[in-house]
Design a protein around this motif. Sequence first.
Motif, PDB file in Angstrom:
ATOM      1  N   HIS A 164       0.826  -1.213   0.000  1.00  0.00           N
ATOM      2  CA  HIS A 164       0.000   0.000   0.000  1.00  0.00           C
ATOM      3  C   HIS A 164       0.860   1.263   0.000  1.00  0.00           C
ATOM      4  CE1 HIS A 164      -3.356   2.568   1.966  1.00  0.00           C
ATOM      5  NE2 HIS A 164      -3.601   2.423   0.677  1.00  0.00           N
ATOM      6  N   ASP A 165       0.261   2.339  -0.478  1.00  0.00           N
ATOM      7  CA  ASP A 165       0.857   3.684  -0.515  1.00  0.00           C
ATOM      8  C   ASP A 165       2.014   3.774  -1.508  1.00  0.00           C
ATOM      9  OD1 ASP A 165      -0.925   4.807   1.291  1.00  0.00           O
ATOM     10  OD2 ASP A 165       0.292   4.277   3.027  1.00  0.00           O
ATOM     11  N   LEU A 166       1.711   3.433  -2.746  1.00  0.00           N
ATOM     12  CA  LEU A 166       2.709   3.524  -3.816  1.00  0.00           C
ATOM     13  C   LEU A 166       2.606   4.894  -4.480  1.00  0.00           C
ATOM     14  CD1 LEU A 166       2.244   0.018  -5.486  1.00  0.00           C
ATOM     15  CD2 LEU A 166       3.836   0.672  -3.666  1.00  0.00           C
ATOM     16  N   PHE A 167       3.665   5.665  -4.355  1.00  0.00           N
ATOM     17  CA  PHE A 167       3.718   6.993  -4.968  1.00  0.00           C
ATOM     18  C   PHE A 167       5.030   7.134  -5.730  1.00  0.00           C
ATOM     19  CE2 PHE A 167       1.119   7.581  -1.109  1.00  0.00           C
ATOM     20  CZ  PHE A 167      -0.036   8.100  -1.678  1.00  0.00           C
ATOM     21  N   GLU A 168       4.935   7.324  -7.032  1.00  0.00           N
ATOM     22  CA  GLU A 168       6.143   7.560  -7.817  1.00  0.00           C
ATOM     23  C   GLU A 168       6.744   8.923  -7.507  1.00  0.00           C
ATOM     24  OE1 GLU A 168       3.585   4.815 -10.430  1.00  0.00           O
ATOM     25  OE2 GLU A 168       3.287   6.433  -8.985  1.00  0.00           O
ATOM     26  N   ASP A 169       5.879   9.893  -7.221  1.00  0.00           N
ATOM     27  CA  ASP A 169       6.287  11.272  -6.983  1.00  0.00           C
ATOM     28  C   ASP A 169       6.425  11.503  -5.480  1.00  0.00           C
ATOM     29  OD1 ASP A 169       6.603  14.014  -6.752  1.00  0.00           O
ATOM     30  OD2 ASP A 169       5.007  14.517  -8.162  1.00  0.00           O
ATOM     31  N   ALA A 170       7.616  11.882  -5.045  1.00  0.00           N
ATOM     32  CA  ALA A 170       7.872  12.098  -3.620  1.00  0.00           C
ATOM     33  C   ALA A 170       7.032  13.224  -3.038  1.00  0.00           C
ATOM     34  CB  ALA A 170       9.354  12.398  -3.398  1.00  0.00           C
ATOM     35  N   GLY A 174       5.451   9.174   0.730  1.00  0.00           N
ATOM     36  CA  GLY A 174       6.747   8.556   1.004  1.00  0.00           C
ATOM     37  C   GLY A 174       7.148   7.536  -0.053  1.00  0.00           C
ATOM     38  N   GLN A 175       8.426   7.369  -0.215  1.00  0.00           N
ATOM     39  CA  GLN A 175       8.948   6.531  -1.293  1.00  0.00           C
ATOM     40  C   GLN A 175       9.302   5.103  -0.888  1.00  0.00           C
ATOM     41  OE1 GLN A 175       9.438   7.991  -4.790  1.00  0.00           O
ATOM     42  NE2 GLN A 175       7.743   8.776  -3.573  1.00  0.00           N
ATOM     43  N   ALA A 176       9.303   4.813   0.405  1.00  0.00           N
ATOM     44  CA  ALA A 176       9.734   3.482   0.847  1.00  0.00           C
ATOM     45  C   ALA A 176       8.831   2.358   0.320  1.00  0.00           C
ATOM     46  CB  ALA A 176       9.835   3.442   2.367  1.00  0.00           C
ATOM     47  N   PRO A 177       7.500   2.480   0.391  1.00  0.00           N
ATOM     48  CA  PRO A 177       6.673   1.399  -0.169  1.00  0.00           C
ATOM     49  C   PRO A 177       6.920   1.188  -1.667  1.00  0.00           C
ATOM     50  CG  PRO A 177       5.368   2.774   1.279  1.00  0.00           C
ATOM     51  CD  PRO A 177       6.667   3.486   1.070  1.00  0.00           C
ATOM     52  N   PHE A 178       7.104   2.282  -2.402  1.00  0.00           N
ATOM     53  CA  PHE A 178       7.363   2.164  -3.835  1.00  0.00           C
ATOM     54  C   PHE A 178       8.713   1.498  -4.080  1.00  0.00           C
ATOM     55  CE2 PHE A 178       8.277   4.069  -8.127  1.00  0.00           C
ATOM     56  CZ  PHE A 178       7.261   3.396  -8.786  1.00  0.00           C
ATOM     57  N   ALA A 179       9.672   1.737  -3.185  1.00  0.00           N
ATOM     58  CA  ALA A 179      10.997   1.119  -3.326  1.00  0.00           C
ATOM     59  C   ALA A 179      10.916  -0.395  -3.183  1.00  0.00           C
ATOM     60  CB  ALA A 179      11.961   1.700  -2.287  1.00  0.00           C
ATOM     61  N   ILE A 180      10.145  -0.891  -2.210  1.00  0.00           N
ATOM     62  CA  ILE A 180      10.064  -2.350  -2.055  1.00  0.00           C
ATOM     63  C   ILE A 180       9.176  -2.962  -3.138  1.00  0.00           C
ATOM     64  CG2 ILE A 180      10.614  -2.316   0.401  1.00  0.00           C
ATOM     65  CD1 ILE A 180       7.615  -2.890   0.950  1.00  0.00           C
ATOM     66  N   TYR A 181       8.236  -2.191  -3.656  1.00  0.00           N
ATOM     67  CA  TYR A 181       7.426  -2.649  -4.794  1.00  0.00           C
ATOM     68  C   TYR A 181       8.320  -2.867  -6.010  1.00  0.00           C
ATOM     69  CZ  TYR A 181       3.795  -2.193  -8.468  1.00  0.00           C
ATOM     70  OH  TYR A 181       2.975  -2.366  -9.554  1.00  0.00           O
ATOM     71  N   ARG A 182       9.204  -1.919  -6.281  1.00  0.00           N
ATOM     72  CA  ARG A 182      10.144  -2.074  -7.399  1.00  0.00           C
ATOM     73  C   ARG A 182      11.113  -3.220  -7.135  1.00  0.00           C
ATOM     74  NH1 ARG A 182      12.651   3.753  -8.377  1.00  0.00           N
ATOM     75  NH2 ARG A 182      12.749   3.604  -6.102  1.00  0.00           N
ATOM     76  N   MET A 183      11.526  -3.370  -5.897  1.00  0.00           N
ATOM     77  CA  MET A 183      12.434  -4.461  -5.541  1.00  0.00           C
ATOM     78  C   MET A 183      11.778  -5.812  -5.811  1.00  0.00           C
ATOM     79  SD  MET A 183      14.161  -5.191  -1.800  1.00  0.00           S
ATOM     80  CE  MET A 183      14.901  -3.561  -1.804  1.00  0.00           C
ATOM     81  N   ALA A 184      10.510  -5.943  -5.443  1.00  0.00           N
ATOM     82  CA  ALA A 184       9.788  -7.195  -5.671  1.00  0.00           C
ATOM     83  C   ALA A 184       9.681  -7.490  -7.170  1.00  0.00           C
ATOM     84  CB  ALA A 184       8.400  -7.120  -5.045  1.00  0.00           C
ATOM     85  N   LYS A 185       9.363  -6.469  -7.965  1.00  0.00           N
ATOM     86  CA  LYS A 185       9.220  -6.677  -9.411  1.00  0.00           C
ATOM     87  C   LYS A 185      10.552  -7.039 -10.054  1.00  0.00           C
ATOM     88  CE  LYS A 185       7.071  -2.914 -10.851  1.00  0.00           C
ATOM     89  NZ  LYS A 185       6.304  -2.116 -11.860  1.00  0.00           N
ATOM     90  N   ALA A 186      11.642  -6.491  -9.516  1.00  0.00           N
ATOM     91  CA  ALA A 186      12.964  -6.755 -10.094  1.00  0.00           C
ATOM     92  C   ALA A 186      13.576  -8.071  -9.619  1.00  0.00           C
ATOM     93  CB  ALA A 186      13.913  -5.605  -9.759  1.00  0.00           C
ATOM     94  N   SER A 187      12.975  -8.684  -8.596  1.00  0.00           N
ATOM     95  CA  SER A 187      13.575  -9.867  -7.983  1.00  0.00           C
ATOM     96  C   SER A 187      13.467 -11.123  -8.830  1.00  0.00           C
ATOM     97  CB  SER A 187      12.901 -10.135  -6.627  1.00  0.00           C
ATOM     98  OG  SER A 187      11.558 -10.571  -6.820  1.00  0.00           O
ATOM     99  N   GLY A 188      12.503 -11.135  -9.764  1.00  0.00           N
ATOM    100  CA  GLY A 188      12.244 -12.348 -10.532  1.00  0.00           C
ATOM    101  C   GLY A 188      11.378 -13.349  -9.799  1.00  0.00           C
ATOM    102  N   LEU A 189      10.966 -13.008  -8.570  1.00  0.00           N
ATOM    103  CA  LEU A 189      10.152 -13.905  -7.758  1.00  0.00           C
ATOM    104  C   LEU A 189       8.668 -13.592  -7.850  1.00  0.00           C
ATOM    105  CD1 LEU A 189      12.319 -13.948  -4.491  1.00  0.00           C
ATOM    106  CD2 LEU A 189      12.224 -15.697  -6.282  1.00  0.00           C
ATOM    107  N   PHE A 190       8.326 -12.438  -8.442  1.00  0.00           N
ATOM    108  CA  PHE A 190       6.946 -11.992  -8.459  1.00  0.00           C
ATOM    109  C   PHE A 190       6.538 -11.516  -9.847  1.00  0.00           C
ATOM    110  CE2 PHE A 190       8.395 -11.371  -4.115  1.00  0.00           C
ATOM    111  CZ  PHE A 190       7.344 -11.894  -3.366  1.00  0.00           C
ATOM    112  N   ALA A 191       5.265 -11.708 -10.152  1.00  0.00           N
ATOM    113  CA  ALA A 191       4.665 -11.152 -11.363  1.00  0.00           C
ATOM    114  C   ALA A 191       3.744 -10.011 -10.959  1.00  0.00           C
ATOM    115  CB  ALA A 191       3.874 -12.222 -12.106  1.00  0.00           C
ATOM    116  N   ASP A 192       3.877  -8.881 -11.615  1.00  0.00           N
ATOM    117  CA  ASP A 192       3.017  -7.729 -11.353  1.00  0.00           C
ATOM    118  C   ASP A 192       1.632  -8.027 -11.923  1.00  0.00           C
ATOM    119  OD1 ASP A 192       1.811  -5.282 -11.061  1.00  0.00           O
ATOM    120  OD2 ASP A 192       3.412  -4.131 -11.982  1.00  0.00           O
TER     121      ASP A 192
END
Length: 205
Positions: A164-170, A174-192
């Motif tokens: 929750h609370d995904l914001f591309e624009d600071a 806050g940017q922390a939720p968006f950072a872990i969202y990007r991390m999950a997508k880049a991990s290869g373990l999850f499909a968006d």
Amino acid sequence: MIPDLPANIDELKGFLARDEAEALYQYALESSARGPVLEIGSYCGKSTIYLGLACRQHNSTVFALDHHRGSEEHQQGEYFHDPELYDTGEGQVDTFKEFRRNIASAGLNDTVVPVVASSAAAARHWQTPLAMVFIDGGHSLEAALSDYRCWTAHLQRGGILAIHDLFEDAHEGGQAPFAIYRMAKASGLFADIGRVNTLGFLRRL
């Protein structure tokens, strides 16, 4: 239409938009047929009620994890501080009383299991596989990373990760939720699998 949704749901304290809540309910309804759901950051229980109503359909469980002392932004002097949730006797935020009242009022005491602890402490000896993990805890980078690292390993294959609370624009949030969202997508373990407003959903591969 969500069965048994309390008439006062929109009046409960919380930060979940109605479209996000309905999407959360639908994914929890799907997931809870295969196992329990974990919510990180329950606050006063608004989102927990949506998860709980979904899980009750399959006689499943919501583990509602929160230390109930408020995140950084809920403390005195911060933007989201609520004086009604501040215990002057203890000199601390305390959301647990309000949480328990709301869960009981919704008839979910037999579905929702409160876990009153920090995320890291609760995860230390956790063994139960999870069908869905909803991350909505502290929004500092340290807290968000801890939630992601502690709990995604317990998510079943095919399970849902919601953030929750995904914001591309600071400037919007806050940017922390968006950072872990990007991390999950880049991990290869999850499909968006899509977003609803500021709530993102991914499926464990």
